[in-house]
Scaffold this motif. Structure first.
Motif, short mmCIF file in Angstrom:
data_model
loop_
_atom_site.label_atom_id
_atom_site.label_comp_id
_atom_site.label_asym_id
_atom_site.label_seq_id
_atom_site.Cartn_x
_atom_site.Cartn_y
_atom_site.Cartn_z
N CYS A 201 41.04 70.99 26.82
CA CYS A 201 42.06 71.45 28.04
C CYS A 201 42.99 72.47 27.70
O CYS A 201 44.00 72.57 28.67
CB CYS A 201 42.67 69.80 28.38
N GLU B 214 49.71 62.53 32.27
CA GLU B 214 49.41 62.13 33.71
C GLU B 214 48.20 62.80 34.05
O GLU B 214 47.24 62.22 34.50
CB GLU B 214 50.67 62.24 34.27
N ASP B 215 48.14 64.02 34.19
CA ASP B 215 46.86 64.97 34.57
C ASP B 215 46.17 65.54 33.51
O ASP B 215 46.71 66.23 32.63
CB ASP B 215 47.40 66.02 35.66
N ILE C 243 43.03 67.76 32.29
CA ILE C 243 42.07 68.87 32.66
C ILE C 243 40.82 68.58 31.92
O ILE C 243 40.80 68.54 30.66
CB ILE C 243 42.56 70.26 32.48
N CYS D 260 41.42 61.57 25.57
CA CYS D 260 41.52 62.04 26.98
C CYS D 260 40.16 62.54 27.34
O CYS D 260 39.83 62.93 28.72
CB CYS D 260 42.40 63.17 27.14
#
Length: 420
Positions: free
Chosen positions: A16, A28-29, A31, A338
């Motif tokens: 990411c 939070e976000d 990729i 993640c």
């Protein structure tokens, strides 16, 4: 290296392109998906705009992979990293409050985390300085300006222009010295940390020769469970050892706890807490890697979603435990937190058949071959390895090998049954 990101692996995520400070808490976000086109575009931008430091986003060269290539998260090496990190934490805690250590060793031990904090601060300061209009960007602007002034002069430079150029050069030199001083501080801190780690290794080796050492007792228990450090991994535990350690963590940590309490009865509370925390971490990660290494029973979308949701819960619990124990979140831990489950969801059938077990197996074979034929070139070693593999896979050879193994087992059984 293949992704063109050599030297950046410890600070940048290869999936990411996030920076290490950004993932110490789960972003939070998130990729998802490694985009080769994005890496190529970033390298082009780095070259054309002369990016440095964090603006390069961890991209050093053009990636060697084709566009559209899917890169699978290296789950096995994630397991190796996590397992060895937990055991390093365990040994560090033993050295800190269980194993008797000298004041000199204690001072060296305390210097490492202190210098690590200073190092991160210095690196961050240098990064900000390189990207500031009063630091690195100002050097670039002044350098460009000096070049333009010198190239635009067709006649002898006037005194006024010469004074301006001289002033700019002096300013560049002064700013360069500031940057070099910060870089030298970083280099010095890295050397101090490296030296301190070598001293700690020397202290630890000295304690190993003492049979009453707690460290020695733990190593003995691990050997009883067939867990031995691999020399070709620099003394780390290999994949087979980590799997055994995780799967048998309940028994292993109970035995280690008894060993330590026997030698340090006054530290029973602290020892019990440490063993419980380490065992919990090993059990939780065993659950994560077990799910990742399982080939899906069904291709039904609902089944896959439910299975991956359970895997995500397992990862969440394991990461909570790592943060509770005070671990810094490395790129491997970030990838597990993640990106692992995302690939389990999106790769048909899961990633179990794509995990790099065969790479690690050949790593071990290559290390063994290098010991056997170290005097020969790599080309000749490769030829020897290929011949040996062909011979060992020959049906007649396999039958003969099985026959020898069986005869050895029979001899071993006869020895055990003997009363002499």
């Amino acid at each position: 290296m293949i992704l063109g990101r050599e030297g950046y692996a410890s600070w940048w995520c290869m999936f990411c392109m996030r920076y290490k400070p950004e993932w110490q808490q789960k972003p939070e976000d998130i990729i998802q998906g490694l985009d080769i086109d994005e890496l190529i575009a970033q390298h082009t931008s780095n070259v054309t705009q002369q990016h440095t430091s964090t603006n390069m986003k961890g991209v050093k060269e053009v990636p060697y992979l084709k566009k559209g290539t899917i890169v699978i998260f290296p789950c096995l090496h994630g397991m190796l990293g996590v397992g060895n990190a937990i055991m390093d934490f365990f040994y560090d805690e033993i050295d800190r409050f269980v194993e008797p250590i000298t004041g000199a060793e204690l001072a060296v031990r305390q210097s490492i985390p202190n210098n690590n904090v200073l190092l991160e601060e210095e690196v961050h300061s240098l990064t900000l300085w390189n990207n500031s209009v009063t630091g690195g960007k100002e050097i670039k602007r002044l350098t460009r300006k000096v070049k333009e002034e010198c190239e635009s002069v067709k006649q002898p430079m006037t005194l006024a222009k010469h004074t301006i150029v001289t002033d700019m050069k002096s300013r560049i030199e002064a700013l360069t010295q500031v940057g070099e001083k910060m870089s030298n501080n970083i280099t010095k801190l890295k050397e101090e940390i490296s030296t301190a780690k070598k001293k700690l290794d020397a202290f630890r080796k000295l304690r190993k020769v003492t049979h009453s050492s707690v460290y020695n007792g733990i190593e003995r228990i691990l050997k009883e469970h067939k867990i031995v450090r691999a020399s070709y991994h620099g003394g780390d535990f290999n994949g087979v050892n980590i799997i055994t350690l995780m799967q048998e963590s309940q028994d292993i940590m109970d035995e280690i706890k008894v060993e330590m309490v026997t030698q340090k009865p006054t530290m029973e509370v602290e020892i019990n807490k440490l063993c419980v925390e380490v065992r919990k971490a090993l059990v939780l990660w065993d659950d994560v890697f077990s799910k990742a290494n399982t080939k899906y029973e069904s291709t039904d979308a609902d089944w896959v979603k439910e299975y991956c949701d359970e895997a995500a819960k397992s990862v969440k619990l394991a990461m909570f435990q790592m943060r509770l124990m005070g671990f810094s979140i490395t790129p491997k831990l970030h990838g597990l937190e993640c990106h692992l489950v995302h690939q389990m969801r999106t790769v048909p059938g899961g990633i179990a058949m794509l995990i790099e077990h065969w790479v690690e197996q050949y790593h071990q074979k290559a290390a063994e071959a290098e010991k056997l034929w170290a005097a020969h070139s790599y080309e000749i070693q490769a030829e020897f390895c290929a011949c040996r593999e062909q011979i060992l896979n020959n049906p007649d050879t396999m039958k003969a090998t099985a026959k020898i193994a069986e005869s050895k087992r029979q001899v071993k059984r006869r020895r055990k049954e003997s009363t002499v």
